[in-house]
Scaffold this active site. Structure first.
Site, mmCIF file in Angstrom:
data_model
loop_
_atom_site.group_PDB
_atom_site.id
_atom_site.type_symbol
_atom_site.label_atom_id
_atom_site.label_comp_id
_atom_site.label_asym_id
_atom_site.label_seq_id
_atom_site.Cartn_x
_atom_site.Cartn_y
_atom_site.Cartn_z
ATOM 1 N N HIS A 118 -29.028 -18.441 42.880
ATOM 2 C CA HIS A 118 -30.389 -18.084 42.398
ATOM 3 C C HIS A 118 -30.627 -18.575 40.964
ATOM 4 O O HIS A 118 -31.753 -18.574 40.500
ATOM 5 C CB HIS A 118 -30.653 -16.573 42.540
ATOM 6 C CG HIS A 118 -29.939 -15.698 41.554
ATOM 7 N ND1 HIS A 118 -30.328 -14.400 41.310
ATOM 8 C CD2 HIS A 118 -28.856 -15.909 40.751
ATOM 9 C CE1 HIS A 118 -29.522 -13.859 40.404
ATOM 10 N NE2 HIS A 118 -28.630 -14.746 40.054
HETATM 11 C C1 LIG Z 1 -24.954 -15.167 36.919
HETATM 12 S S1 LIG Z 1 -23.266 -15.408 36.566
HETATM 13 C C2 LIG Z 1 -22.537 -14.718 38.044
HETATM 14 C C3 LIG Z 1 -21.139 -14.250 37.849
HETATM 15 C C4 LIG Z 1 -20.455 -13.595 39.047
HETATM 16 N N1 LIG Z 1 -20.490 -14.407 40.231
HETATM 17 C C5 LIG Z 1 -21.034 -12.231 39.315
HETATM 18 O O1 LIG Z 1 -21.911 -12.103 40.177
HETATM 19 O O2 LIG Z 1 -20.637 -11.278 38.627
HETATM 20 C C6 LIG Z 1 -23.098 -17.162 36.815
HETATM 21 C C7 LIG Z 1 -21.718 -17.707 36.583
HETATM 22 O O3 LIG Z 1 -21.732 -19.100 36.948
HETATM 23 C C8 LIG Z 1 -20.906 -19.791 36.035
HETATM 24 N N2 LIG Z 1 -21.260 -21.221 36.036
HETATM 25 C C9 LIG Z 1 -22.374 -21.791 35.536
HETATM 26 N N3 LIG Z 1 -22.336 -23.124 35.707
HETATM 27 C C10 LIG Z 1 -21.168 -23.413 36.345
HETATM 28 C C11 LIG Z 1 -20.572 -24.612 36.802
HETATM 29 N N4 LIG Z 1 -21.180 -25.799 36.636
HETATM 30 N N5 LIG Z 1 -19.381 -24.539 37.436
HETATM 31 C C12 LIG Z 1 -18.758 -23.336 37.599
HETATM 32 N N6 LIG Z 1 -19.286 -22.150 37.183
HETATM 33 C C13 LIG Z 1 -20.481 -22.192 36.565
HETATM 34 C C14 LIG Z 1 -21.186 -19.092 34.722
HETATM 35 O O4 LIG Z 1 -20.206 -19.361 33.746
HETATM 36 C C15 LIG Z 1 -21.241 -17.629 35.155
HETATM 37 O O5 LIG Z 1 -19.977 -17.026 35.104
#
Ligand SMILES: C[S@@+](CC[C@H](N)C(=O)[O-])C[C@H]1O[C@@H](n2cnc3c(N)ncnc32)[C@H](O)[C@@H]1O
Length: 353
Positions: A260
């Protein structure tokens, strides 16, 4: 007849007046958010216990605040359910102020109050006009929100803690929605502090390896977090990388509140990357809120979360049709949809090859 007309005229006028004040009140809604954030930052709630009464003198002393200003802040907050003024200058807890004693609740409020979460809303009308946020401005010259967050490690840590705080409230139920024991390797993409994966491992003894995959800066923070390390299952591994580049091979990929954050083009890119590492039998388990056909009072929080995704990230909350569009674009199929087991928790959409 004339009297009635006068009466109904008066009623109409009163309704108009009420609508006018309601709009004024809503226009100032940001003050409530800011007052809540301030009280949370000052941790006023933890200065006294539920069932106790506390004077403003004591509260000011304990929180190191100016007494008059703190009184004015709390007096305003009582009108929206935080604290109760039982006599002039004497406060008690309410269920909502008591909720602020939980560090999980405080983390979530602090994240919502981050400058980077609030500022993009100033440009919402432009975003709506253009059908796109001004990325250069919102991401401060970085390619994504996550790259800009990395330049502010304190904010990044608040963000990770807040995601953890939200995820711990629903992880046990989310894991029960699926049978993870059928998989040898489970990889949580964008796993942040690894809360979902830890719960999967706890509930699924047959899973042999759990990979917590996130950006290098997040994985580094995890590796230096002694409190987290102490709780780790021996099958738990931290893996750094980007899901736009390459993900490890696994039997099941989970993505909770990840997709999302991104528009359809980016989601298709992410799922194509995942697809390259998938075996023919691998599955992708997406936990996200499902946008209903109609907004109702029960699901309105999803419409508001959708606005947050739009204003901050160009992301969106998706309907089943949206998920089908995305899966068509990346060569995966929607195999099953498992409804959320509790209010304010995501739905599980399962994709396969
Ligand atoms: C909204 S948080 C959700 C965290 C977890 N899944 C939760 O629901 O508690 C989004 C996560 O995606 C990671 N993220 C963003 N871009 C990314 C990428 N290109 N590759 C891997 N992780 C990524 C961020 O660092 C963050 O930890």
């Amino acid at each position: 007849m004339e009297a009635k007309a006068t009466e109904s005229g008066t009623l109409e006028q009163r309704e108009k007046m009420m609508a006018f004040f309601k709009v004024m009140d809503l226009a100032d809604g940001h003050m409530r958010t800011s007052a809540l954030t301030a009280a949370t930052k000052l941790d006023v709630a933890s200065a006294f216990q539920p069932g106790q009464r506390c004077t403003i003198e004591e509260l000011a002393k304990k929180t190191n605040c100016n007494q008059q200003y703190l009184y004015r802040l709390l007096r305003a907050l009582t009108s929206i359910g935080f604290f109760k003024e039982v006599e002039t200058g004497v406060f008690e807890h309410t269920p909502m102020s008591e909720a602020l004693m939980s560090s999980h609740m405080r983390d979530i409020v602090m994240m919502s109050g981050l400058r980077s979460m609030v500022e993009p809303f100033y440009d919402l009308s432009e975003t709506v006009k253009n059908g796109k946020i001004n990325e250069a401005k919102v991401f401060e010259g970085h390619p994504t929100y996550w790259d800009s967050l990395r330049t502010r490690p304190e904010e990044e840590a608040i963000f990770s803690r807040a995601m953890t705080s939200f995820t711990v409230t629903c992880a046990p139920q989310l894991v029960q929605m699926a049978d993870y024991n059928q998989f040898e390797t489970v990889c949580d993409l964008g796993g942040s502090q690894g809360i979902l994966l830890s719960e999967i491992l706890k509930q699924s003894p047959k899973v042999k390896v759990g990979l917590n995959f996130d950006l290098p800066s997040v994985i580094n923070q995890n590796k230096n977090n002694q409190a987290l390390i102490k709780t780790r299952d021996p099958r738990f591994q931290e893996v750094e990388g980007s899901f736009f580049t390459k993900v490890p091979e696994a039997d099941c990929y989970t993505l909770k509140n990840i997709l999302h954050d991104w528009d359809n083009k980016a989601v298709i890119e992410i799922l194509k990357t995942v697809s390259k590492s998938m075996k023919p039998t691998s599955k992708v388990y997406v936990y996200d809120f499902l946008m209903a056909e109609k907004s109702t009072p029960e699901n309105s929080f999803i419409s508001w979360l959708d606005i947050k995704m739009m204003a901050l990230l160009n992301g969106l909350e998706r309907s089943l049709d949206d998920w089908k569009t995305v899966s068509n674009g990346c060569g995966l199929k929607v195999e099953k949809v498992i409804p959320s087991p509790m209010p304010h928790a995501p739905t599980l959409v399962i994709f396969g090859k």
